[in-house]
Design a protein around this motif. Structure first.
Motif, PDB file in Angstrom:
ATOM      1  N   SER A   1       0.829  -1.212   0.000  1.00 46.19           N
ATOM      2  CA  SER A   1       0.000   0.000   0.000  1.00 46.19           C
ATOM      3  C   SER A   1       0.857   1.253   0.000  1.00 46.19           C
ATOM      4  O   SER A   1       0.512   2.244  -0.656  1.00 46.19           O
ATOM      5  N   GLU A   2       1.993   1.225   0.693  1.00 46.47           N
ATOM      6  CA  GLU A   2       2.892   2.381   0.692  1.00 46.47           C
ATOM      7  C   GLU A   2       3.517   2.587  -0.687  1.00 46.47           C
ATOM      8  O   GLU A   2       3.598   3.720  -1.179  1.00 46.47           O
ATOM      9  N   GLU A   3       3.935   1.509  -1.318  1.00 49.00           N
ATOM     10  CA  GLU A   3       4.576   1.593  -2.626  1.00 49.00           C
ATOM     11  C   GLU A   3       3.602   2.014  -3.731  1.00 49.00           C
ATOM     12  O   GLU A   3       4.024   2.547  -4.750  1.00 49.00           O
ATOM     13  N   ASN A   4       2.323   1.763  -3.528  1.00 53.01           N
ATOM     14  CA  ASN A   4       1.313   2.063  -4.545  1.00 53.01           C
ATOM     15  C   ASN A   4       0.352   3.162  -4.117  1.00 53.01           C
ATOM     16  O   ASN A   4      -0.755   3.268  -4.646  1.00 53.01           O
ATOM     17  N   GLU A   5       0.797   3.967  -3.170  1.00 52.58           N
ATOM     18  CA  GLU A   5      -0.057   5.013  -2.615  1.00 52.58           C
ATOM     19  C   GLU A   5      -0.603   5.938  -3.697  1.00 52.58           C
ATOM     20  O   GLU A   5      -1.793   6.243  -3.730  1.00 52.58           O
ATOM     21  N   LYS A   6       0.263   6.377  -4.610  1.00 47.90           N
ATOM     22  CA  LYS A   6      -0.165   7.295  -5.669  1.00 47.90           C
ATOM     23  C   LYS A   6      -1.250   6.656  -6.537  1.00 47.90           C
ATOM     24  O   LYS A   6      -2.256   7.294  -6.859  1.00 47.90           O
ATOM     25  N   GLN A   7      -1.060   5.403  -6.912  1.00 46.80           N
ATOM     26  CA  GLN A   7      -2.047   4.722  -7.754  1.00 46.80           C
ATOM     27  C   GLN A   7      -3.369   4.520  -7.010  1.00 46.80           C
ATOM     28  O   GLN A   7      -4.443   4.603  -7.608  1.00 46.80           O
ATOM     29  N   ILE A   8      -3.289   4.258  -5.713  1.00 46.15           N
ATOM     30  CA  ILE A   8      -4.501   4.080  -4.903  1.00 46.15           C
ATOM     31  C   ILE A   8      -5.287   5.384  -4.853  1.00 46.15           C
ATOM     32  O   ILE A   8      -6.510   5.406  -5.034  1.00 46.15           O
ATOM     33  N   VAL A   9      -4.575   6.497  -4.623  1.00 43.59           N
ATOM     34  CA  VAL A   9      -5.223   7.811  -4.586  1.00 43.59           C
ATOM     35  C   VAL A   9      -5.845   8.127  -5.944  1.00 43.59           C
ATOM     36  O   VAL A   9      -6.976   8.615  -6.034  1.00 43.59           O
ATOM     37  N   GLN A  10      -5.123   7.818  -7.033  1.00 44.97           N
ATOM     38  CA  GLN A  10      -5.663   8.051  -8.379  1.00 44.97           C
ATOM     39  C   GLN A  10      -6.921   7.210  -8.626  1.00 44.97           C
ATOM     40  O   GLN A  10      -7.891   7.694  -9.222  1.00 44.97           O
ATOM     41  N   ALA A  11      -6.908   5.976  -8.174  1.00 47.00           N
ATOM     42  CA  ALA A  11      -8.082   5.105  -8.345  1.00 47.00           C
ATOM     43  C   ALA A  11      -9.268   5.625  -7.545  1.00 47.00           C
ATOM     44  O   ALA A  11     -10.403   5.605  -8.032  1.00 47.00           O
ATOM     45  N   LEU A  12      -9.030   6.101  -6.328  1.00 49.84           N
ATOM     46  CA  LEU A  12     -10.117   6.664  -5.525  1.00 49.84           C
ATOM     47  C   LEU A  12     -10.699   7.902  -6.200  1.00 49.84           C
ATOM     48  O   LEU A  12     -11.902   8.135  -6.174  1.00 49.84           O
ATOM     49  N   HIS A  13      -9.821   8.684  -6.841  1.00 52.44           N
ATOM     50  CA  HIS A  13     -10.312   9.859  -7.561  1.00 52.44           C
ATOM     51  C   HIS A  13     -11.106   9.437  -8.796  1.00 52.44           C
ATOM     52  O   HIS A  13     -12.206   9.937  -9.043  1.00 52.44           O
ATOM     53  N   SER A  14     -10.573   8.495  -9.545  1.00 46.98           N
ATOM     54  CA  SER A  14     -11.223   8.032 -10.770  1.00 46.98           C
ATOM     55  C   SER A  14     -12.560   7.344 -10.493  1.00 46.98           C
ATOM     56  O   SER A  14     -13.554   7.601 -11.160  1.00 46.98           O
TER      57      SER A  14
ATOM     58  N   LEU B   1     -14.333   7.165  -7.397  1.00 50.00           N
ATOM     59  CA  LEU B   1     -15.258   7.762  -6.428  1.00 50.00           C
ATOM     60  C   LEU B   1     -15.210   9.287  -6.387  1.00 50.00           C
ATOM     61  O   LEU B   1     -15.815   9.899  -5.508  1.00 50.00           O
ATOM     62  N   SER B   2     -14.424   9.888  -7.292  1.00 47.49           N
ATOM     63  CA  SER B   2     -14.258  11.353  -7.359  1.00 47.49           C
ATOM     64  C   SER B   2     -13.743  11.942  -6.055  1.00 47.49           C
ATOM     65  O   SER B   2     -14.139  13.038  -5.657  1.00 47.49           O
ATOM     66  N   LYS B   3     -12.867  11.201  -5.377  1.00 50.07           N
ATOM     67  CA  LYS B   3     -12.308  11.699  -4.119  1.00 50.07           C
ATOM     68  C   LYS B   3     -11.020  12.457  -4.386  1.00 50.07           C
ATOM     69  O   LYS B   3     -10.176  12.025  -5.165  1.00 50.07           O
ATOM     70  N   SER B   4     -10.876  13.592  -3.715  1.00 53.18           N
ATOM     71  CA  SER B   4      -9.633  14.340  -3.808  1.00 53.18           C
ATOM     72  C   SER B   4      -8.570  13.608  -2.995  1.00 53.18           C
ATOM     73  O   SER B   4      -8.865  12.682  -2.230  1.00 53.18           O
ATOM     74  N   GLU B   5      -7.321  14.045  -3.148  1.00 49.00           N
ATOM     75  CA  GLU B   5      -6.240  13.410  -2.387  1.00 49.00           C
ATOM     76  C   GLU B   5      -6.481  13.546  -0.883  1.00 49.00           C
ATOM     77  O   GLU B   5      -6.282  12.601  -0.127  1.00 49.00           O
TER      78      GLU B   5
END
Length: 79
Positions: free
Chosen positions: A48-61, A63-67
């Motif tokens: 999860s730490e190594e893929n944090e950026k991708q996880i945040v991008q997926a949440l935005h894509s 669920l439209s969640k900001s960082e």
């Protein structure tokens, strides 16, 4: 989406059968030890730490969640 009106209810007999099955599995040694479980949790944290950026991008894509929302509403606790 329509609900299935004939859905099965999980009753006490089913619960008892499940508990007995799980106890039998545990008693025969099929379960993993604490060291293995701990290593799996550490690997999950690392992933999860190594893929944090991708996880945040997926949440935005998805669920439209900001960082900020991603970190506030989807917290991961390491500790």
């Amino acid at each position: 989406m329509a609900r299935n009106s004939k859905s099965k209810v999980f009753g006490s007999e089913e619960a008892l059968a499940m508990v007995e099955e799980l106890r039998a599995t545990f008693d025969c040694g099929k379960t993993r030890g604490l060291e293995w479980r701990s290593s799996q949790l550490k690997a999950l944290i690392k992933l999860s730490e190594e893929n944090e950026k991708q996880i945040v991008q997926a949440l935005h894509s998805d669920l439209s969640k900001s960082e900020t929302e991603a970190f506030v509403q989807e917290p991961v606790t390491y500790g």
